[in-house]
Design an enzyme around this catalytic site. Structure first.
Site, PDB file in Angstrom:
ATOM      1  N   GLY A  88       0.788  -1.225   0.000  1.00 45.76           N
ATOM      2  CA  GLY A  88       0.000   0.000   0.000  1.00 45.76           C
ATOM      3  C   GLY A  88       0.821   1.276   0.000  1.00 45.76           C
ATOM      4  O   GLY A  88       0.277   2.369   0.177  1.00 45.76           O
ATOM      5  N   ARG A 130       2.416  -1.548  -6.189  1.00 43.48           N
ATOM      6  CA  ARG A 130       2.495  -0.381  -7.087  1.00 43.48           C
ATOM      7  C   ARG A 130       3.785   0.410  -6.902  1.00 43.48           C
ATOM      8  O   ARG A 130       4.243   1.045  -7.858  1.00 43.48           O
ATOM      9  CB  ARG A 130       1.282   0.526  -6.908  1.00 43.48           C
ATOM     10  CG  ARG A 130       1.386   1.607  -5.871  1.00 43.48           C
ATOM     11  CD  ARG A 130       0.094   2.349  -5.693  1.00 43.48           C
ATOM     12  NE  ARG A 130      -0.947   1.436  -5.271  1.00 43.48           N
ATOM     13  CZ  ARG A 130      -2.201   1.485  -5.682  1.00 43.48           C
ATOM     14  NH1 ARG A 130      -2.577   2.400  -6.520  1.00 43.48           N
ATOM     15  NH2 ARG A 130      -3.090   0.632  -5.233  1.00 43.48           N
ATOM     16  N   ARG A 157      -8.938   2.555 -13.412  1.00 44.48           N
ATOM     17  CA  ARG A 157      -8.819   3.160 -12.092  1.00 44.48           C
ATOM     18  C   ARG A 157      -9.499   4.519 -11.989  1.00 44.48           C
ATOM     19  O   ARG A 157     -10.094   4.846 -10.974  1.00 44.48           O
ATOM     20  CB  ARG A 157      -7.338   3.286 -11.684  1.00 44.48           C
ATOM     21  CG  ARG A 157      -6.664   1.908 -11.464  1.00 44.48           C
ATOM     22  CD  ARG A 157      -5.258   2.030 -10.914  1.00 44.48           C
ATOM     23  NE  ARG A 157      -5.239   2.508  -9.552  1.00 44.48           N
ATOM     24  CZ  ARG A 157      -4.931   3.734  -9.179  1.00 44.48           C
ATOM     25  NH1 ARG A 157      -4.546   4.626 -10.063  1.00 44.48           N
ATOM     26  NH2 ARG A 157      -4.962   4.085  -7.920  1.00 44.48           N
ATOM     27  N   CYS A 181     -17.925   3.426 -25.087  1.00 43.11           N
ATOM     28  CA  CYS A 181     -19.271   3.989 -25.058  1.00 43.11           C
ATOM     29  C   CYS A 181     -19.707   4.262 -23.633  1.00 43.11           C
ATOM     30  O   CYS A 181     -20.615   3.612 -23.111  1.00 43.11           O
ATOM     31  CB  CYS A 181     -20.241   3.039 -25.749  1.00 43.11           C
ATOM     32  SG  CYS A 181     -20.362   3.407 -27.486  1.00 43.11           S
ATOM     33  N   GLU A 182     -19.021   5.147 -22.980  1.00 44.48           N
ATOM     34  CA  GLU A 182     -19.304   5.499 -21.585  1.00 44.48           C
ATOM     35  C   GLU A 182     -18.872   6.936 -21.364  1.00 44.48           C
ATOM     36  O   GLU A 182     -17.727   7.282 -21.676  1.00 44.48           O
ATOM     37  CB  GLU A 182     -18.468   4.640 -20.620  1.00 44.48           C
ATOM     38  CG  GLU A 182     -18.871   3.207 -20.465  1.00 44.48           C
ATOM     39  CD  GLU A 182     -20.104   3.014 -19.593  1.00 44.48           C
ATOM     40  OE1 GLU A 182     -20.729   1.966 -19.734  1.00 44.48           O
ATOM     41  OE2 GLU A 182     -20.429   3.932 -18.806  1.00 44.48           O
ATOM     42  N   TYR A 190      -1.864  -1.926 -11.753  1.00 39.95           N
ATOM     43  CA  TYR A 190      -3.327  -1.951 -11.777  1.00 39.95           C
ATOM     44  C   TYR A 190      -3.924  -1.359 -13.055  1.00 39.95           C
ATOM     45  O   TYR A 190      -5.070  -0.940 -13.075  1.00 39.95           O
ATOM     46  CB  TYR A 190      -3.920  -1.279 -10.524  1.00 39.95           C
ATOM     47  CG  TYR A 190      -3.394  -1.893  -9.247  1.00 39.95           C
ATOM     48  CD1 TYR A 190      -3.817  -3.152  -8.838  1.00 39.95           C
ATOM     49  CD2 TYR A 190      -2.414  -1.255  -8.492  1.00 39.95           C
ATOM     50  CE1 TYR A 190      -3.290  -3.746  -7.691  1.00 39.95           C
ATOM     51  CE2 TYR A 190      -1.880  -1.846  -7.347  1.00 39.95           C
ATOM     52  CZ  TYR A 190      -2.327  -3.088  -6.958  1.00 39.95           C
ATOM     53  OH  TYR A 190      -1.808  -3.687  -5.826  1.00 39.95           O
TER      54      TYR A 190
HETATM   55  C1  LIG Z   1      -2.779  -8.240   0.746  1.00 39.71           C
HETATM   56  C2  LIG Z   1      -2.198  -7.221  -0.163  1.00 39.71           C
HETATM   57  N1  LIG Z   1      -0.858  -7.066  -0.176  1.00 39.71           N
HETATM   58  C3  LIG Z   1      -0.267  -6.149  -0.968  1.00 39.71           C
HETATM   59  C4  LIG Z   1      -1.024  -5.344  -1.812  1.00 39.71           C
HETATM   60  C5  LIG Z   1      -0.296  -4.357  -2.688  1.00 39.71           C
HETATM   61  O1  LIG Z   1      -0.732  -3.062  -2.548  1.00 39.71           O
HETATM   62  P1  LIG Z   1       0.072  -1.918  -3.323  1.00 39.71           P
HETATM   63  O2  LIG Z   1       0.138  -2.329  -4.750  1.00 39.71           O
HETATM   64  O3  LIG Z   1      -0.753  -0.690  -3.134  1.00 39.71           O
HETATM   65  O4  LIG Z   1       1.408  -1.834  -2.695  1.00 39.71           O
HETATM   66  C6  LIG Z   1      -2.412  -5.474  -1.816  1.00 39.71           C
HETATM   67  C7  LIG Z   1      -3.230  -4.628  -2.684  1.00 39.71           C
HETATM   68  O5  LIG Z   1      -4.404  -4.624  -2.716  1.00 39.71           O
HETATM   69  C8  LIG Z   1      -3.015  -6.441  -0.984  1.00 39.71           C
HETATM   70  O6  LIG Z   1      -4.330  -6.626  -0.966  1.00 39.71           O
END
Ligand SMILES: Cc1ncc(COP(=O)(O)O)c(C=O)c1O
Length: 509
Positions: free
Chosen positions: A320, A365, A406, A437-438, A467
Site C-alpha cells: 500500500g 504499485r 482506475r 461507449c461510456e 493496476y
Molecule cells: C494483501 C495485499 N498485499 C499487498 C497489496 C499491494 O498493494 P500496493 O500495490 O498498493 O502496494 C495489496 C493490494 O491490494 C493487498 O491486498
C-alpha cells in the site's frame, strides 16, 4: 507527421488583424492535421496567454493542479528514471523514443522501463534488509517481471491460481511465494500446496477448515498466516482502504475473530501457524496508519502468546505504499519507510515484552507503478464550452477505461504529457478520454496540455505500470494492449497485443 506549430501574433479579442493592446498573444496556427484543436478558439476568445486563458482554465482545474510554466516539461517523480524528453520534445525511455516504440509496438501500449523496475525492487530489498519483501503480483504480473523481481531478491505474493500459474511458469522458487485470497477455491489451495508455496494466508474459518482437511489428505503441513482486520482506515479512497471493519477481507481483531482464527490454526495439526498478516489499504503516504495497525497486530500477537505460550515467528505488514500519480503526490523512499516501520515495531515489541518477529511487507504499485507509462495516439480533439465562458479540451485517445479502469472505478488521478513533439502552444485544461461507449471513460481527468494537441500526436500517461494492465478488460470488445519493455535502447514484448481474432476465438456459441 506530428507537426503542429504556433506563431506569435498581436490579436485583441475578436480582432483579425494586428492588435493594439498588450503583449503578443501566442496563437496556435494549426497545420491541416490540427484544425479540430483549440487553435481557432484562441484567436477570438483570448487576449493574453497568461491572463484570460489561464484565468478561464485555472478556475476549472482542481486546486492541486497548477498551470505549468512549461507544458513540455516532465515532473521527474512521475516517471521512471530512464525517461526524458529529447530536444524535439520527444519522450524517450532507456534510449528509445516513443515514436519508434509506437511504430514497433503500436498504440496503445504499456511501456516498462526494465532497469527502473528492477531498481525499485532492489531498493526495497536493500532498505528492508533483514525483512522479507514480497512483490504484490496483483499490481502487474507476467513471467518476465516475476523473474526480474525474484532476481532482485524479492518473494512474490499471489492471490489466485492464475497468478500462481504465471509465477510457476516463470520458474520462481515457490518457497518464496505467498498465496492470498479471501475465497480461494479448493483447486487453488491444492495448486498452492502441491507447488510448495512458502505460506498460505488464510482469510475465513471456512478456509481454515478446508485447508486443514486438504493438507491432512495430502500429507502436507503448510506454513499459514492469518489475515487480520485492524480497523485502521488508511488515508486513501474508500474502495481501496481494506482494513476498516465493514469489508470482505480478514478476521477482525476488535471483534475477537482474529484471535479465534489464530487458535483454530494453532490447534489444527495439519497447519503450521507462523504469524499474522495485515494489509491496511493502498496509496498510503504517512506512517500513522501502519503505526496503529502494527500496535494492534502486535497486541494480538502478545495476547496469543499469553494464551498458548507460543510466540509466533512472523508478521507481515502488507503493501500500500503510495506513489506519485500527479504533482500532488510526494511518496516516501523505501529507506525512509523502512526506518519508520522498524522504529514502530521495535518500540511496540519492547513495550509488550515480546521478541521482534521476522517481518515482511508486500509492495506492489511502488515497484511496478512508476516503472511504466501508457502510450496512446490521439484520435479526436474536441473543445467543450463550460458555463461561465470556460472551456475544456477533450482529447480522445485510442485506449480508455478498458486499459485503465482506475479513474472510472475510484476516481484515481493521473497526469499526461504530449509525448511525440515539443509544443510552443499555451497550456489548456484538458481531459484525456478513451474510445468506449461510456461518459465515464476518462483516463486523465485534469491535466494541462498544449492547446495545439491534435490527431496523430502521441500522449503518455505516467505511473501506469500498476493496476492498469492487471485490471484491463475487453469492454466494447477492445483487445488489450501489449506490454513492452525497454532496456539499453532495445524493445522487448512481455505480453503481446490481443487481437480481435483472440476475442472471437473465445466466442464458441
Ligand atoms: C494483501 C495485499 N498485499 C499487498 C497489496 C499491494 O498493494 P500496493 O500495490 O498498493 O502496494 C495489496 C493490494 O491490494 C493487498 O491486498
Amino acid at each position: 507527421m506530428y507537426q503542429c506549430r504556433t506563431v506569435l501574433a498581436r490579436h485583441a479579442p475578436g480582432e483579425r488583424g494586428p492588435g493594439r493592446f498588450g503583449p503578443p498573444v501566442r496563437v496556435a496556427t494549426a497545420t491541416s492535421k490540427c484544425r479540430t484543436g483549440l487553435a481557432q478558439f484562441l484567436v477570438v476568445t483570448h487576449s493574453h496567454v497568461a491572463g484570460s486563458i489561464h484565468a478561464d482554465v485555472a478556475s476549472r482545474a482542481p486546486g492541486w493542479l497548477a498551470v505549468p510554466p512549461d507544458v513540455n516539461a516532465l515532473l521527474p517523480r512521475l516517471w521512471s528514471a530512464g525517461v526524458s524528453k529529447d530536444r524535439d520534445g520527444v519522450l524517450t525511455v532507456a534510449g528509445l523514443d516513443v515514436v519508434e516504440i509506437a511504430e514497433q509496438a503500436g498504440t496503445p501500449a504499456y511501456v516498462v522501463d526494465e532497469a527502473d523496475l528492477r531498481a525499485r525492487a532492489r531498493a526495497f530489498a536493500e532498505a528492508f534488509a533483514g525483512w522479507d519483501v514480497y512483490y504484490a503480483a496483483k499490481s502487474f504480473l507476467c513471467t518476465a517481471v516475476a523473474r526480474w523481481v525474484a532476481e532482485e531478491g524479492l518473494g512474490i505474493d499471489v492471490c489466485t491460481g492464475g497468478e500462481l500459474a504465471v509465477v510457476q511458469r516463470a520458474g520462481v522458487d515457490l518457497r518464496r511465494v505467498g498465496l492470498h485470497g479471501n475465497n480461494k477455491s479448493l483447486a487453488e489451495l491444492r495448486q498452492g500446496l502441491l507447488g510448495g508455496v512458502g505460506r498460505i494466508i488464510v482469510d475465513s474459518f471456512d478456509e481454515i477448515d478446508r485447508l486443514g482437511r486438504l493438507a491432512a489428505e495430502l500429507g502436507l503441513r503448510p506454513r499459514v498466516m492469518v489475515r487480520v482486520t485492524t480497523g485502521v482506515e488508511a488515508h486513501t479512497h474508500e474502495y481501496i482502504a481494506t482494513a476498516h471493519e465493514d469489508q470482505k477481507f480478514g478476521f477482525s481483531i476488535s471483534g475477537g475473530a482474529a484471535l479465534a482464527a489464530l487458535l483454530a490454526c494453532h490447534e489444527d495439526p495439519a497447519l503450521d501457524l507462523v504469524g499474522i498478516h495485515s494489509h491496511i489499504g493502498s496509496q498510503i503516504f504517512d506512517a500513522e496508519g501502519f503505526e496503529v495497525a502494527a500496535r494492534r497486530t502486535l497486541r494480538l500477537h502478545a495476547d496469543f502468546a499469553g494464551r498458548t505460550g507460543v510466540e509466533m515467528g512472523e508478521l507481515d505488514l502488507g503493501g500500500g505504499f503510495g506513489i506519485a500519480y500527479t504533482s500532488a503526490d510526494s511518496p516516501a523512499t523505501p529507506a525512509a519507510l523502512a526506518v519508520a516501520l522498524q522504529t514502530i515495531i521495535d518500540a511496540e515489541c519492547a513495550a509488550l515484552g515480546v521478541a521482534v518477529p521476522h517481518l515482511s511487507i508486500e509492495p506492489g504499485r511502488a515497484i511496478s507503478g512508476p516503472s511504466a507509462f501508457a502510450l496512446y495516439r490521439v484520435g479526436t480533439v474536441k473543445q467543450v464550452q463550460l458555463d461561465g465562458g470556460a472551456s475544456r479540451l477533450y482529447v480522445a485517445v485510442d485506449g480508455g477505461m478498458s486499459d485503465n479502469i482506475r479513474t472510472a472505478l475510484y476516481a484515481a488521478e493521473y497526469s499526461a504529457t504530449l509525448a511525440s513533439r515539443r509544443s510552443d502552444a499555451p497550456p489548456v485544461l484538458a481531459r484525456v478520454v478513451g474510445k468506449h461507449c461510456e461518459g465515464g471513460d476518462i483516463l486523465v481527468r485534469d491535466e494541462f496540455l498544449p492547446a495545439d494537441i491534435c490527431h496523430d500526436d502521441l500522449v503518455a500517461v505516467p505511473a501506469s505500470g500498476a493496476y492498469s494492465r492487471s485490471m484491463a478488460s475487453n469492454y466494447n470488445h477492445v483487445p488489450r494492449p501489449p506490454v513492452v519493455s525497454v532496456r539499453d535502447g532495445r524493445l522487448s514484448t512481455l505480453i503481446r497485443r490481443e487481437t480481435v481474432a483472440d476475442l472471437l476465438a473465445l466466442d464458441v456459441g
